[in-house]
Design a protein around this motif. Sequence first.
Motif, PDB file in Angstrom:
ATOM      1  N   ALA A 176      -1.556   5.373 -12.039  1.00  0.00           N
ATOM      2  CA  ALA A 176      -0.669   5.062 -10.916  1.00  0.00           C
ATOM      3  C   ALA A 176      -0.652   3.566 -10.622  1.00  0.00           C
ATOM      4  O   ALA A 176       0.402   2.984 -10.342  1.00  0.00           O
ATOM      5  N   ILE A 177      -1.814   2.932 -10.685  1.00  0.00           N
ATOM      6  CA  ILE A 177      -1.893   1.488 -10.445  1.00  0.00           C
ATOM      7  C   ILE A 177      -1.125   0.738 -11.529  1.00  0.00           C
ATOM      8  O   ILE A 177      -0.415  -0.235 -11.254  1.00  0.00           O
ATOM      9  N   ARG A 178      -1.221   1.221 -12.779  1.00  0.00           N
ATOM     10  CA  ARG A 178      -0.485   0.589 -13.873  1.00  0.00           C
ATOM     11  C   ARG A 178       1.017   0.715 -13.648  1.00  0.00           C
ATOM     12  O   ARG A 178       1.772  -0.238 -13.871  1.00  0.00           O
TER      13      ARG A 178
ATOM     14  N   LEU B 200       0.827  -1.210   0.000  1.00  0.00           N
ATOM     15  CA  LEU B 200       0.000   0.000   0.000  1.00  0.00           C
ATOM     16  C   LEU B 200       0.859   1.257   0.000  1.00  0.00           C
ATOM     17  O   LEU B 200       0.486   2.263  -0.609  1.00  0.00           O
TER      18      LEU B 200
ATOM     19  N   ILE C 113       1.918   1.877  -3.533  1.00  0.00           N
ATOM     20  CA  ILE C 113       0.791   2.313  -4.360  1.00  0.00           C
ATOM     21  C   ILE C 113       0.449   3.778  -4.082  1.00  0.00           C
ATOM     22  O   ILE C 113       0.303   4.593  -5.013  1.00  0.00           O
TER      23      ILE C 113
ATOM     24  N   ALA D 127       2.541   1.182 -10.702  1.00  0.00           N
ATOM     25  CA  ALA D 127       2.952   0.509  -9.472  1.00  0.00           C
ATOM     26  C   ALA D 127       2.943  -1.010  -9.604  1.00  0.00           C
ATOM     27  O   ALA D 127       3.706  -1.687  -8.896  1.00  0.00           O
ATOM     28  N   ALA D 128       2.092  -1.550 -10.489  1.00  0.00           N
ATOM     29  CA  ALA D 128       1.927  -3.005 -10.562  1.00  0.00           C
ATOM     30  C   ALA D 128       3.237  -3.762 -10.783  1.00  0.00           C
ATOM     31  O   ALA D 128       3.544  -4.700 -10.027  1.00  0.00           O
TER      32      ALA D 128
ATOM     33  N   ASN E 174      -9.733   9.850 -11.468  1.00  0.00           N
ATOM     34  CA  ASN E 174      -9.810   8.418 -11.751  1.00  0.00           C
ATOM     35  C   ASN E 174      -8.768   7.992 -12.786  1.00  0.00           C
ATOM     36  O   ASN E 174      -8.181   6.911 -12.682  1.00  0.00           O
TER      37      ASN E 174
ATOM     38  N   THR F 223       3.103   6.150  -5.398  1.00  0.00           N
ATOM     39  CA  THR F 223       3.025   6.283  -6.852  1.00  0.00           C
ATOM     40  C   THR F 223       1.859   7.157  -7.264  1.00  0.00           C
ATOM     41  O   THR F 223       1.960   7.959  -8.208  1.00  0.00           O
ATOM     42  N   MET F 224       0.724   7.040  -6.562  1.00  0.00           N
ATOM     43  CA  MET F 224      -0.443   7.874  -6.875  1.00  0.00           C
ATOM     44  C   MET F 224      -0.111   9.357  -6.702  1.00  0.00           C
ATOM     45  O   MET F 224      -0.475  10.196  -7.541  1.00  0.00           O
TER      46      MET F 224
ATOM     47  N   ILE G 217      -5.392   7.841 -10.992  1.00  0.00           N
ATOM     48  CA  ILE G 217      -5.291   6.672 -10.120  1.00  0.00           C
ATOM     49  C   ILE G 217      -5.080   5.410 -10.942  1.00  0.00           C
ATOM     50  O   ILE G 217      -4.270   4.538 -10.585  1.00  0.00           O
ATOM     51  N   THR G 218      -5.806   5.306 -12.068  1.00  0.00           N
ATOM     52  CA  THR G 218      -5.628   4.146 -12.947  1.00  0.00           C
ATOM     53  C   THR G 218      -4.199   4.072 -13.473  1.00  0.00           C
ATOM     54  O   THR G 218      -3.583   3.001 -13.511  1.00  0.00           O
TER      55      THR G 218
END
Length: 453
Positions: free
Chosen positions: A306-308, A64, A67, A310-311, A300, A70-71, A303-304
């Motif tokens: 950032a998730i890409r 977390l 994540i 961070a993955a 949104n 990165t966000m 955030i999308t």
Amino acid sequence: MIDLLILILLVAGIVLVTARWKVSPFLALLGAALLGTFLYRLPIAESVTTVTQAFGNTLGNIGLVIIFGTMIGVILERSGAAIAMADAIIKVIGNRFPNLTMTLIGYVVSVPVFCDSGYVILNSLRKAITARAGISALATSTALMTGLFATHTLVPPTPGPLAAAGELGVAEDLGLIIGLGLVVSLVSALAALLFATRLSSKEFAALPAERDDDLEVQDYEELRASYGKLPSAFMAFLPIVLPLLLICLGSVAKLPNAPFGEGVVTDALVFLGTPVIALILGLIAAVFLISGDGRMARFNEDITEAIRVAAPILLITGAGAAFGAVLNASPLTDFLAENIAGMGLGLLVPFLISAALKTAQGSSTVAIVTTAAMIAPMLGSLGLESTEGTVLAVLAVGAGAMVVSHANDSFFWVVSQLSRIPVGTAYRTLTVATAIQGVVAFLVVLGLAAIML
């Protein structure tokens, strides 16, 4: 001796498949972990459990934090906050010291923003300052690159050092890592700045711009205007400063002498200084940077993205932990304890391993995570089992991950191509600068070790 040879072969295999055949570091590390369970003759019933538990536990401890960090970085990048921070630093320093200006801007921006993205964002600013000062682009490019690189490898919440802290079990001591990391990275950046300053009058044949709208030829004011109304300097810095300050205060509050007393204040600071909570508050502050129509849709999207981003970092971190767990469960641990403890190598081991991996396969993040996983079982043998020793090991790994940036590093190509520096010239300037700052960073770490250990 056979156990050490197995380790060397596994590491060589990781480097080979990632550097030559471009296999995902996640798959390479996970494959090395599973292969290691057989080569080290771990009980079959425990082999898969060792890998999966280490993978899950590490992501549970640090996932977390990566994540949310990165966000924050993505929002700062897309909202124009990075430009606002750069403008604020220029107002303080002025245009008299262009190389110093670029170093400090890079030093600040790269704490939350990946160094590659930071250079892309700031390149037009670099070009404008270069033209205004009438000096060589080699100098400002080197200064900006090394300023970005310094905090990228040494200061959480950048994912590399954050993951290393989790791997080595000092995630709760991020305040100490941040404080020392800021000092080590500043000295290393200033050392590279001295080298960059020597390039101020050096001429070179610039590569032609590839297109008219290339960032290198785009006017800085046009880039600035493309973000619309920029946030204030206070709001731009707040998402970075707030979590860093809370984490540091939380670390101070947990000291044995209870500097804030025992009661509600201390409990509140410890809670707010927990890395996850501190970064959530930083993310909330970053949300206010998104302005204009469609704020929720833009949030949104950020955030999308950032998730890409961070993955893969999360997967590499978990796989690195699995590899480290296999090494820890193997007979290698006893061999190292018997043979390395008396050699006095200490912090040199994590630095050299990280530098070798960085130079061989290019990615600083992969070098940091892999090295942290490898040295975790060795900390006792190296005399680094104390909290202070482990924190310094994190910094030694980060210092090694700067040595050196060359053709297999995407950051090398981002800097050289956007600055239109020919490859041969880039080797003689950019690569040398990263070697200097990595070695200087390690020397500073050794100096801290002489005081703290």
